[in-house]
Design a protein around this motif. Structure first.
Motif, PDB file in Angstrom:
ATOM      1  N   ASP A  27      -8.586 -32.971  -0.750  1.00 47.13           N
ATOM      2  CA  ASP A  27      -8.203 -32.051  -1.823  1.00 47.13           C
ATOM      3  C   ASP A  27      -6.689 -31.896  -1.803  1.00 47.13           C
ATOM      4  OD1 ASP A  27     -10.879 -31.620  -2.514  1.00 47.13           O
ATOM      5  OD2 ASP A  27     -11.093 -30.042  -1.022  1.00 47.13           O
ATOM      6  N   GLU A  28      -6.051 -32.145  -2.905  1.00 47.44           N
ATOM      7  CA  GLU A  28      -4.594 -32.124  -2.943  1.00 47.44           C
ATOM      8  C   GLU A  28      -4.055 -30.711  -2.776  1.00 47.44           C
ATOM      9  OE1 GLU A  28      -0.870 -33.614  -5.771  1.00 47.44           O
ATOM     10  OE2 GLU A  28      -2.936 -33.779  -6.469  1.00 47.44           O
ATOM     11  N   PHE A  29      -3.049 -30.597  -1.954  1.00 46.32           N
ATOM     12  CA  PHE A  29      -2.376 -29.311  -1.765  1.00 46.32           C
ATOM     13  C   PHE A  29      -0.875 -29.548  -1.743  1.00 46.32           C
ATOM     14  CE2 PHE A  29      -0.331 -26.190   1.078  1.00 46.32           C
ATOM     15  CZ  PHE A  29      -0.586 -25.054   0.339  1.00 46.32           C
ATOM     16  N   LYS A  30      -0.157 -28.838  -2.604  1.00 48.77           N
ATOM     17  CA  LYS A  30       1.296 -28.942  -2.659  1.00 48.77           C
ATOM     18  C   LYS A  30       1.894 -27.652  -2.112  1.00 48.77           C
ATOM     19  CE  LYS A  30       1.410 -32.103  -6.615  1.00 48.77           C
ATOM     20  NZ  LYS A  30       1.919 -32.332  -7.990  1.00 48.77           N
ATOM     21  N   PRO A  31       2.513 -27.710  -0.934  1.00 50.10           N
ATOM     22  CA  PRO A  31       3.070 -26.491  -0.331  1.00 50.10           C
ATOM     23  C   PRO A  31       4.279 -25.971  -1.092  1.00 50.10           C
ATOM     24  CG  PRO A  31       3.714 -28.430   0.927  1.00 50.10           C
ATOM     25  CD  PRO A  31       2.730 -28.907  -0.110  1.00 50.10           C
ATOM     26  N   ASN A  32       4.521 -24.692  -0.944  1.00 51.32           N
ATOM     27  CA  ASN A  32       5.690 -24.052  -1.558  1.00 51.32           C
ATOM     28  C   ASN A  32       6.337 -23.163  -0.497  1.00 51.32           C
ATOM     29  OD1 ASN A  32       7.620 -22.818  -3.125  1.00 51.32           O
ATOM     30  ND2 ASN A  32       6.201 -21.590  -4.324  1.00 51.32           N
ATOM     31  N   VAL A  33       7.298 -23.731   0.215  1.00 49.86           N
ATOM     32  CA  VAL A  33       7.920 -23.001   1.317  1.00 49.86           C
ATOM     33  C   VAL A  33       8.941 -21.980   0.830  1.00 49.86           C
ATOM     34  CG1 VAL A  33       7.548 -24.857   2.979  1.00 49.86           C
ATOM     35  CG2 VAL A  33       9.635 -24.836   1.616  1.00 49.86           C
ATOM     36  N   TYR A 124      -5.461 -28.785   4.538  1.00 44.52           N
ATOM     37  CA  TYR A 124      -6.135 -27.936   3.558  1.00 44.52           C
ATOM     38  C   TYR A 124      -7.608 -28.314   3.434  1.00 44.52           C
ATOM     39  CZ  TYR A 124      -7.184 -25.798  -0.974  1.00 44.52           C
ATOM     40  OH  TYR A 124      -7.756 -25.079  -1.995  1.00 44.52           O
ATOM     41  N   THR A 125      -7.883 -29.602   3.399  1.00 47.86           N
ATOM     42  CA  THR A 125      -9.270 -30.056   3.296  1.00 47.86           C
ATOM     43  C   THR A 125     -10.015 -29.809   4.602  1.00 47.86           C
ATOM     44  OG1 THR A 125      -8.496 -31.800   1.791  1.00 47.86           O
ATOM     45  CG2 THR A 125     -10.738 -31.994   2.637  1.00 47.86           C
ATOM     46  N   TYR A 126      -9.367 -30.084   5.707  1.00 41.51           N
ATOM     47  CA  TYR A 126      -9.987 -29.912   7.029  1.00 41.51           C
ATOM     48  C   TYR A 126     -10.450 -28.480   7.257  1.00 41.51           C
ATOM     49  CZ  TYR A 126      -9.976 -29.262  12.130  1.00 41.51           C
ATOM     50  OH  TYR A 126     -10.293 -28.918  13.416  1.00 41.51           O
ATOM     51  N   LEU A 127      -9.611 -27.517   6.941  1.00 39.57           N
ATOM     52  CA  LEU A 127      -9.942 -26.116   7.198  1.00 39.57           C
ATOM     53  C   LEU A 127     -11.014 -25.575   6.255  1.00 39.57           C
ATOM     54  CD1 LEU A 127      -6.327 -24.772   7.845  1.00 39.57           C
ATOM     55  CD2 LEU A 127      -8.165 -24.995   9.535  1.00 39.57           C
ATOM     56  N   THR A 191     -14.862 -14.280  -0.457  1.00 39.56           N
ATOM     57  CA  THR A 191     -15.395 -15.190  -1.454  1.00 39.56           C
ATOM     58  C   THR A 191     -14.734 -16.552  -1.281  1.00 39.56           C
ATOM     59  OG1 THR A 191     -13.708 -14.654  -3.104  1.00 39.56           O
ATOM     60  CG2 THR A 191     -15.670 -13.251  -3.051  1.00 39.56           C
ATOM     61  N   THR A 192     -15.258 -17.550  -1.965  1.00 39.91           N
ATOM     62  CA  THR A 192     -14.679 -18.888  -1.874  1.00 39.91           C
ATOM     63  C   THR A 192     -13.222 -18.897  -2.320  1.00 39.91           C
ATOM     64  OG1 THR A 192     -16.841 -19.921  -2.248  1.00 39.91           O
ATOM     65  CG2 THR A 192     -14.893 -21.276  -2.633  1.00 39.91           C
ATOM     66  N   VAL A 193     -12.935 -18.173  -3.393  1.00 36.98           N
ATOM     67  CA  VAL A 193     -11.568 -18.108  -3.912  1.00 36.98           C
ATOM     68  C   VAL A 193     -10.641 -17.435  -2.900  1.00 36.98           C
ATOM     69  CG1 VAL A 193     -10.089 -17.166  -5.726  1.00 36.98           C
ATOM     70  CG2 VAL A 193     -12.326 -18.131  -6.310  1.00 36.98           C
ATOM     71  N   GLU A 194     -11.102 -16.336  -2.314  1.00 38.37           N
ATOM     72  CA  GLU A 194     -10.291 -15.615  -1.331  1.00 38.37           C
ATOM     73  C   GLU A 194     -10.040 -16.470  -0.095  1.00 38.37           C
ATOM     74  OE1 GLU A 194     -11.666 -10.993  -2.286  1.00 38.37           O
ATOM     75  OE2 GLU A 194     -12.764 -12.209  -0.821  1.00 38.37           O
ATOM     76  N   TYR A 195     -11.074 -17.174   0.362  1.00 39.35           N
ATOM     77  CA  TYR A 195     -10.911 -18.013   1.551  1.00 39.35           C
ATOM     78  C   TYR A 195      -9.954 -19.164   1.281  1.00 39.35           C
ATOM     79  CZ  TYR A 195     -11.907 -21.019   5.511  1.00 39.35           C
ATOM     80  OH  TYR A 195     -11.773 -21.807   6.627  1.00 39.35           O
ATOM     81  N   ASP A 196     -10.114 -19.825   0.138  1.00 41.14           N
ATOM     82  CA  ASP A 196      -9.216 -20.934  -0.202  1.00 41.14           C
ATOM     83  C   ASP A 196      -7.769 -20.454  -0.298  1.00 41.14           C
ATOM     84  OD1 ASP A 196     -11.399 -22.538  -0.263  1.00 41.14           O
ATOM     85  OD2 ASP A 196     -11.446 -22.822  -2.435  1.00 41.14           O
ATOM     86  N   SER A 197      -7.574 -19.250  -0.826  1.00 39.15           N
ATOM     87  CA  SER A 197      -6.227 -18.690  -0.924  1.00 39.15           C
ATOM     88  C   SER A 197      -5.639 -18.437   0.458  1.00 39.15           C
ATOM     89  CB  SER A 197      -6.264 -17.391  -1.736  1.00 39.15           C
ATOM     90  OG  SER A 197      -4.974 -16.815  -1.818  1.00 39.15           O
ATOM     91  N   MET A 198      -6.470 -17.941   1.388  1.00 39.02           N
ATOM     92  CA  MET A 198      -6.000 -17.710   2.746  1.00 39.02           C
ATOM     93  C   MET A 198      -5.617 -19.022   3.416  1.00 39.02           C
ATOM     94  SD  MET A 198      -7.940 -15.945   6.003  1.00 39.02           S
ATOM     95  CE  MET A 198      -9.056 -17.332   6.185  1.00 39.02           C
ATOM     96  N   VAL A 199      -6.427 -20.058   3.220  1.00 35.18           N
ATOM     97  CA  VAL A 199      -6.136 -21.368   3.813  1.00 35.18           C
ATOM     98  C   VAL A 199      -4.842 -21.935   3.239  1.00 35.18           C
ATOM     99  CG1 VAL A 199      -6.920 -23.756   4.006  1.00 35.18           C
ATOM    100  CG2 VAL A 199      -8.534 -21.889   4.367  1.00 35.18           C
ATOM    101  N   LYS A 200      -4.607 -21.744   1.953  1.00 36.55           N
ATOM    102  CA  LYS A 200      -3.356 -22.206   1.344  1.00 36.55           C
ATOM    103  C   LYS A 200      -2.155 -21.534   2.005  1.00 36.55           C
ATOM    104  CE  LYS A 200      -5.178 -23.356  -3.242  1.00 36.55           C
ATOM    105  NZ  LYS A 200      -5.172 -22.998  -4.686  1.00 36.55           N
ATOM    106  N   ASP A 201      -2.268 -20.228   2.248  1.00 36.03           N
ATOM    107  CA  ASP A 201      -1.167 -19.515   2.901  1.00 36.03           C
ATOM    108  C   ASP A 201      -0.945 -20.052   4.313  1.00 36.03           C
ATOM    109  OD1 ASP A 201      -0.760 -17.863   0.705  1.00 36.03           O
ATOM    110  OD2 ASP A 201      -2.114 -16.314   1.436  1.00 36.03           O
ATOM    111  N   LEU A 202      -2.035 -20.311   5.037  1.00 33.66           N
ATOM    112  CA  LEU A 202      -1.922 -20.820   6.401  1.00 33.66           C
ATOM    113  C   LEU A 202      -1.284 -22.201   6.421  1.00 33.66           C
ATOM    114  CD1 LEU A 202      -2.434 -20.771   9.429  1.00 33.66           C
ATOM    115  CD2 LEU A 202      -4.807 -21.482   8.973  1.00 33.66           C
ATOM    116  N   VAL A 203      -1.746 -23.100   5.563  1.00 32.16           N
ATOM    117  CA  VAL A 203      -1.176 -24.454   5.521  1.00 32.16           C
ATOM    118  C   VAL A 203       0.274 -24.400   5.064  1.00 32.16           C
ATOM    119  CG1 VAL A 203      -1.368 -26.737   4.489  1.00 32.16           C
ATOM    120  CG2 VAL A 203      -3.437 -25.494   5.133  1.00 32.16           C
ATOM    121  N   ASN A 204       0.560 -23.516   4.132  1.00 35.22           N
ATOM    122  CA  ASN A 204       1.937 -23.347   3.677  1.00 35.22           C
ATOM    123  C   ASN A 204       2.834 -22.978   4.852  1.00 35.22           C
ATOM    124  OD1 ASN A 204       3.498 -23.600   1.335  1.00 35.22           O
ATOM    125  ND2 ASN A 204       3.542 -21.415   0.974  1.00 35.22           N
ATOM    126  N   TYR A 205       2.347 -22.075   5.700  1.00 33.46           N
ATOM    127  CA  TYR A 205       3.130 -21.671   6.868  1.00 33.46           C
ATOM    128  C   TYR A 205       3.257 -22.821   7.868  1.00 33.46           C
ATOM    129  CZ  TYR A 205       4.512 -19.440  11.182  1.00 33.46           C
ATOM    130  OH  TYR A 205       5.173 -19.127  12.334  1.00 33.46           O
TER     131      TYR A 205
END
Length: 247
Positions: A27-33, A124-127, A191-205
């Protein structure tokens, strides 16, 4: 130094860690530092769930001030074991215990997002693709990292799922098991949306942590380019002024 860190991270991770299980598309993820609020949330997730087992031995707590946090906020909210802000993020789990429990010590995560091409999307996909597997010692498996030794640290947030596979044939006519879908057996706190958002923040960090100065480096690079362009124009007209009598 960065090359040595990346090499160490690669040596700590099995080759299978970077293999896509069954040709699974990431799943594509584009970080924003530059999103400091996202980085702050990601740092909180990291210290609450990752530092228990994984170190970030080249990242100091004090660098979190670059994200807009004060030293008091860092000490009160992100440091729970009595470290000092100038210290690095060291795992609470002893290396000997980790090797005894998991068979291998968890890798340092300082440059984990840079240790592999397309690292942010891989993480992002792994988590987000852990599932229950009673055949594994930890009870967990992962679509991206098959037979992973790490348990699902965020299972309470995501919930418990089982993976369903189907039989398919490849181009050579060989049969293989490919992923079909997940089935939730126990809902999580999010929820799925909330969890995905948390993972995005973690990968971003995690991406930010691999090079905390990258934002400043880019700004400095742009400034240097404009400076050199201006200097080139100035040098050109200066050259014309010096050589006007000759030409």
């Amino acid at each position: 130094m960065i090359r040595k860190i990346i090499l160490a991270a690669l040596l700590c991770l099995p080759v299978a860690a970077f293999a896509s299980s069954g040709g699974l598309k990431l799943d594509e993820f584009k970080p924003n530092v530059e999103d400091k609020l996202s980085l702050q949330r990601g740092a909180r997730v990291f210290v609450n769930y990752c530092v228990n087992c994984h170190s970030a031995s080249f990242m100091r707590y004090s660098r979190l001030q670059d994200l807009g946090l004060t030293e008091k906020q860092i000490v009160d909210n992100l440091m729970v074991t009595g470290e000092k802000p100038v210290e690095t993020m060291t795992a609470a789990l002893r290396r000997d215990d980790a090797e005894a429990w998991f068979g291998v010590a968890p890798p340092d995560l300082t440059v984990i997002a840079r240790a592999k091409e397309n690292g942010p999307s891989w993480l992002y996909t792994y988590l987000r693709t852990f599932y229950r597997d009673p055949a594994r010692p930890t009870g967990w498996n992962n679509l991206v990292f098959s037979n992973v030794g790490m348990p699902h640290a965020l299972w309470e947030q995501q919930g418990e799922r089982v993976a369903h596979f189907r039989t398919a044939q490849d181009h050579d006519g060989n049969t293989k098991q490919v992923f079909d879908q997940f089935e939730t057996t126990r809902p999580g706190k999010m929820t799925t949306v909330e969890y995905d958002s948390m993972v995005k923040d973690l990968v971003n960090y995690l991406v930010y942590m691999g090079e905390p100065a990258q934002t400043k480096r880019k700004v400095t690079g742009i400034f240097v380019i404009f400076f050199l362009v201006g200097l080139t124009v100035l040098a050109y007209y200066l050259k014309k002024e010096f050589w006007k009598d000759i030409h």
